[in-house]
Each structure stands twice: as C-alpha cells, then as structure tokens.
Design an enzyme around this catalytic site. Sequence first.
Site, PDB file in Angstrom:
ATOM      1  N   ILE A  52       0.851  -1.206   0.000  1.00 48.38           N
ATOM      2  CA  ILE A  52       0.000   0.000   0.000  1.00 48.38           C
ATOM      3  C   ILE A  52       0.876   1.242   0.000  1.00 48.38           C
ATOM      4  O   ILE A  52       1.819   1.346   0.798  1.00 48.38           O
ATOM      5  CB  ILE A  52      -0.906   0.021   1.270  1.00 48.38           C
ATOM      6  CG1 ILE A  52      -1.655  -1.306   1.402  1.00 48.38           C
ATOM      7  CG2 ILE A  52      -1.879   1.201   1.243  1.00 48.38           C
ATOM      8  CD1 ILE A  52      -2.259  -1.519   2.781  1.00 48.38           C
ATOM      9  N   ASN A 106      -2.359   4.348  -3.515  1.00 51.83           N
ATOM     10  CA  ASN A 106      -3.191   5.338  -2.820  1.00 51.83           C
ATOM     11  C   ASN A 106      -2.530   6.719  -2.731  1.00 51.83           C
ATOM     12  O   ASN A 106      -3.219   7.734  -2.801  1.00 51.83           O
ATOM     13  CB  ASN A 106      -3.505   4.797  -1.410  1.00 51.83           C
ATOM     14  CG  ASN A 106      -3.961   5.873  -0.456  1.00 51.83           C
ATOM     15  OD1 ASN A 106      -5.099   6.320  -0.504  1.00 51.83           O
ATOM     16  ND2 ASN A 106      -3.068   6.333   0.411  1.00 51.83           N
ATOM     17  N   TYR A 142      -4.687  17.798 -11.187  1.00 49.77           N
ATOM     18  CA  TYR A 142      -5.329  16.661 -10.489  1.00 49.77           C
ATOM     19  C   TYR A 142      -6.381  15.969 -11.367  1.00 49.77           C
ATOM     20  O   TYR A 142      -6.417  14.737 -11.438  1.00 49.77           O
ATOM     21  CB  TYR A 142      -5.949  17.178  -9.191  1.00 49.77           C
ATOM     22  CG  TYR A 142      -6.439  16.110  -8.237  1.00 49.77           C
ATOM     23  CD1 TYR A 142      -5.555  15.221  -7.617  1.00 49.77           C
ATOM     24  CD2 TYR A 142      -7.794  16.013  -7.901  1.00 49.77           C
ATOM     25  CE1 TYR A 142      -6.011  14.257  -6.726  1.00 49.77           C
ATOM     26  CE2 TYR A 142      -8.254  15.061  -7.001  1.00 49.77           C
ATOM     27  CZ  TYR A 142      -7.355  14.184  -6.417  1.00 49.77           C
ATOM     28  OH  TYR A 142      -7.810  13.232  -5.526  1.00 49.77           O
ATOM     29  N   LYS A 144      -5.760  12.012 -12.492  1.00 47.97           N
ATOM     30  CA  LYS A 144      -6.719  10.966 -12.080  1.00 47.97           C
ATOM     31  C   LYS A 144      -7.452  10.384 -13.296  1.00 47.97           C
ATOM     32  O   LYS A 144      -7.737   9.185 -13.323  1.00 47.97           O
ATOM     33  CB  LYS A 144      -7.709  11.518 -11.048  1.00 47.97           C
ATOM     34  CG  LYS A 144      -7.074  11.812  -9.681  1.00 47.97           C
ATOM     35  CD  LYS A 144      -6.512  10.560  -9.014  1.00 47.97           C
ATOM     36  CE  LYS A 144      -6.036  10.817  -7.588  1.00 47.97           C
ATOM     37  NZ  LYS A 144      -5.443   9.638  -6.950  1.00 47.97           N
ATOM     38  N   THR A 182      -9.496  14.402   5.519  1.00 43.99           N
ATOM     39  CA  THR A 182      -8.047  14.157   5.576  1.00 43.99           C
ATOM     40  C   THR A 182      -7.279  15.460   5.362  1.00 43.99           C
ATOM     41  O   THR A 182      -7.862  16.499   5.066  1.00 43.99           O
ATOM     42  CB  THR A 182      -7.608  13.173   4.463  1.00 43.99           C
ATOM     43  OG1 THR A 182      -7.779  13.842   3.199  1.00 43.99           O
ATOM     44  CG2 THR A 182      -8.404  11.888   4.459  1.00 43.99           C
TER      45      THR A 182
HETATM   46  N1  LIG Z   1      -9.426  13.256   0.743  1.00 48.54           N
HETATM   47  C1  LIG Z   1     -10.369  13.275  -0.198  1.00 48.54           C
HETATM   48  O1  LIG Z   1     -11.424  13.917  -0.047  1.00 48.54           O
HETATM   49  C2  LIG Z   1     -10.171  12.489  -1.469  1.00 48.54           C
HETATM   50  C3  LIG Z   1     -11.199  12.525  -2.431  1.00 48.54           C
HETATM   51  C4  LIG Z   1     -11.066  11.772  -3.593  1.00 48.54           C
HETATM   52  C5  LIG Z   1      -9.913  11.021  -3.783  1.00 48.54           C
HETATM   53  N2  LIG Z   1      -8.927  11.027  -2.833  1.00 48.54           N
HETATM   54  C6  LIG Z   1      -7.743  10.187  -3.089  1.00 48.54           C
HETATM   55  O2  LIG Z   1      -7.541   9.330  -1.983  1.00 48.54           O
HETATM   56  C7  LIG Z   1      -6.135   9.036  -1.827  1.00 48.54           C
HETATM   57  C8  LIG Z   1      -5.698   9.314  -0.403  1.00 48.54           C
HETATM   58  O3  LIG Z   1      -5.901  10.683  -0.122  1.00 48.54           O
HETATM   59  P1  LIG Z   1      -5.860  11.264   1.367  1.00 48.54           P
HETATM   60  O4  LIG Z   1      -6.902  12.303   1.416  1.00 48.54           O
HETATM   61  O5  LIG Z   1      -5.833  10.149   2.349  1.00 48.54           O
HETATM   62  O6  LIG Z   1      -4.440  12.001   1.314  1.00 48.54           O
HETATM   63  P2  LIG Z   1      -3.505  12.526   2.526  1.00 48.54           P
HETATM   64  O7  LIG Z   1      -4.203  12.474   3.825  1.00 48.54           O
HETATM   65  O8  LIG Z   1      -2.930  13.798   2.049  1.00 48.54           O
HETATM   66  O9  LIG Z   1      -2.360  11.406   2.543  1.00 48.54           O
HETATM   67  C9  LIG Z   1      -1.542  11.227   1.435  1.00 48.54           C
HETATM   68  C10 LIG Z   1      -0.582  10.059   1.651  1.00 48.54           C
HETATM   69  O10 LIG Z   1       0.270  10.007   0.496  1.00 48.54           O
HETATM   70  C11 LIG Z   1       1.625  10.021   0.924  1.00 48.54           C
HETATM   71  N3  LIG Z   1       2.465  10.779  -0.001  1.00 48.54           N
HETATM   72  C12 LIG Z   1       2.304  12.071  -0.398  1.00 48.54           C
HETATM   73  N4  LIG Z   1       3.329  12.443  -1.177  1.00 48.54           N
HETATM   74  C13 LIG Z   1       4.151  11.362  -1.278  1.00 48.54           C
HETATM   75  C14 LIG Z   1       5.392  11.123  -1.940  1.00 48.54           C
HETATM   76  N5  LIG Z   1       6.003  12.079  -2.650  1.00 48.54           N
HETATM   77  N6  LIG Z   1       5.970   9.898  -1.825  1.00 48.54           N
HETATM   78  C15 LIG Z   1       5.379   8.929  -1.077  1.00 48.54           C
HETATM   79  N7  LIG Z   1       4.212   9.099  -0.439  1.00 48.54           N
HETATM   80  C16 LIG Z   1       3.613  10.313  -0.526  1.00 48.54           C
HETATM   81  C17 LIG Z   1       1.619  10.706   2.289  1.00 48.54           C
HETATM   82  O11 LIG Z   1       2.714  10.225   3.074  1.00 48.54           O
HETATM   83  P3  LIG Z   1       4.059  11.063   3.374  1.00 48.54           P
HETATM   84  O12 LIG Z   1       3.695  12.509   3.435  1.00 48.54           O
HETATM   85  O13 LIG Z   1       4.523  10.477   4.666  1.00 48.54           O
HETATM   86  O14 LIG Z   1       4.968  10.721   2.238  1.00 48.54           O
HETATM   87  C18 LIG Z   1       0.281  10.224   2.872  1.00 48.54           C
HETATM   88  O15 LIG Z   1       0.473   8.991   3.532  1.00 48.54           O
HETATM   89  C19 LIG Z   1      -5.430   9.867  -2.896  1.00 48.54           C
HETATM   90  O16 LIG Z   1      -5.191   9.081  -4.039  1.00 48.54           O
HETATM   91  C20 LIG Z   1      -6.443  10.952  -3.230  1.00 48.54           C
HETATM   92  O17 LIG Z   1      -6.259  11.473  -4.521  1.00 48.54           O
HETATM   93  C21 LIG Z   1      -9.027  11.734  -1.701  1.00 48.54           C
END
Ligand SMILES: NC(=O)c1ccc[n+]([C@@H]2O[C@H](COP(=O)([O-])OP(=O)(O)OC[C@H]3O[C@@H](n4cnc5c(N)ncnc54)[C@H](OP(=O)(O)O)[C@@H]3O)[C@@H](O)[C@H]2O)c1
Length: 252
Positions: free
Chosen positions: A6, A87, A154, A158, A191
Amino acid sequence: MKIALITGVSKGLGESIAKAFLESGIKVLGISRNENKRLRKIADKNNVSYQHYSCDLANMSGLEATIEQLKQDMDSHRPSLLYLINNAAIVEPINQVHQLDNEALLYHFQLNTVAPIILMNQMLHFTTIIDANFIGVNITSGAADRPIYGWGAYCSSKASINMYTRTAALEQEEQKTGQKIIAFNPGIMNTNMQQLIRSSSKEAFREVDKFKAYKEKNQLRDTDTVGGILIDILNDEASIENGKIYQVNEYF
Ligand SMILES: NC(=O)c1ccc[n+]([C@@H]2O[C@H](COP(=O)([O-])OP(=O)(O)OC[C@H]3O[C@@H](n4cnc5c(N)ncnc54)[C@H](OP(=O)(O)O)[C@@H]3O)[C@@H](O)[C@H]2O)c1
C-alpha cells in the site's frame, strides 16, 4: 500467504486501508516518506507482520530502488495473492492551468500517474513470474470525470490513472490471466488533502467555499469507513469486475 502493498500509509485513507488489512491478518508492506508507528502497534496486536519502506515516490531512482527491495523481500515469502493499493497522491498544484509551475507539474504527474503505473506494471510482472494471484487497485477521484476550475493537474492525473486501469485490465482479461486491476473513487473524506484544498484562494480554486461547507456541515467521510468498503469489495474476490471504476457512493 497474502500480502498487501500500500502506498501513502502514513496518514489518511492509506493508513485506514493498511489498518483494515492488518486487522484481517494480512501482512502489509507500506510505502510513504514518513513512517507510521500506529500501524506497527496494530500489527503487533494482531500478530501479523508490517514492514515500512521510506520512499519519495516522485523520485524515479528512489522508486526503482524501493521496487527492487520489495521484490527481494517478497520473493522469500512467496505470496499466493498480492494486493497493490496505489493510494498516495497530491492535489497540488492548484491554480489556473496557464499559471502552473513546470516543476510542480512534473512532481505531481510523477507521484499521481507515473509511480502508480510503474508499481502496477512491475507487480503484475512479478506476480506472473512467481505464479501468484494479483489484485491491483488505483485510488482515483471524481475529479477524473469532471473538469474543476483550478484542478487542471489533479483532474488530468486521475483521468489518466482511470484509463490506465481500464487498459491494463483489458490486457489481462483478453489473456485470461485471472489478474485483476480496478480503480476505487473514495469520495470526499476528512483528511489532510481536504485541509489543503480549503486553504486555496478563490482565484486559484473557484469551488473553495463549497469545500469549506463540506467540512462545516460534517459531510466529509471518515477514512476507516471508506477503507472498510474497499476491503469488503476485495474480500468478495470472485465478484471483482476487472477494469471497473468502483464508486464509494454506490455503497451508502
Ligand atoms: N481526501 C479526499 O477527499 C479524497 C477525495 C477523492 C480522492 N482522494 C484520493 O484518496 C487518496 C488518499 O488521499 P488522502 O486524502 O488520504 O491524502 P492525505 O491524507 O494527504 O495522505 C496522502 C498520503 O500520500 C503520501 N504521499 C504524499 N506524497 C508522497 C510522496 N512524494 N511519496 C510517497 N508518499 C507520498 C503521504 O505520506 P508522506 O507525506 O509520509 O509521504 C500520505 O500517507 C489519494 O489518491 C487521493 O487522490 C481523496
């Protein structure tokens, strides 16, 4: 043995998905730049193994080195089934397209599009060689299907991952390999990504007030609930539809 690989496990949806796998007794290999100590505790409590790989997925040489390490580590465990959950992603840069910074754009596409595609390709190849089953999931977004003012990067990254999902699945389907690749749109969740979206200026992101209202009206979903829905989809293995873009909203 089943293994779940993951990305983006340090927080948000990735942490919840990792937690759900560990709680169902599945070994987890997690990738993110920062380690998540909570997951190690959950693994210990459930008597299952958790391994973290620190990697900036936007850095190509770091990504390739991590993939080699992962293959070596997994080879000794010989999984019967490997899950890959792509993810990790970012929403930034948020701005009108003619004002996007080139470097920020490159970083965005490396993380949101190139890294998940490379990981998926490599894990598909690896599981074919070791004769293991494979289920790959690309976490996508509703932004893949509609243009959003200020989200040129974005929406495009996507949309690209959705078309990759459908193409990779088509190939596996036509070759009757049994390997499956799907995408999963988790909907809006509470998040850090949403926090960053709310901090945008209205000039860069026209819909900022709508996203502020999601938070104020408590409409952002909890990541554990959303992660649980994905695990339910994956557990019903025979019903997984190769190439389908699953929508979380259909499960509420
Ligand atoms: N939140 C929403 O409302 C929403 C809606 C639709 C889709 N999504 C999708 O859901 C997924 C998860 O989103 P989330 O909201 O949980 O995001 P989040 O809270 O911002 O977490 C993002 C994760 O990605 C990792 N990450 C970021 N940059 C990275 C890099 N350069 N290398 C390795 N890891 C990296 C971060 O870990 P580190 O910073 O420790 O590297 C963190 O664990 C994403 O694909 C997002 O597009 C989210």
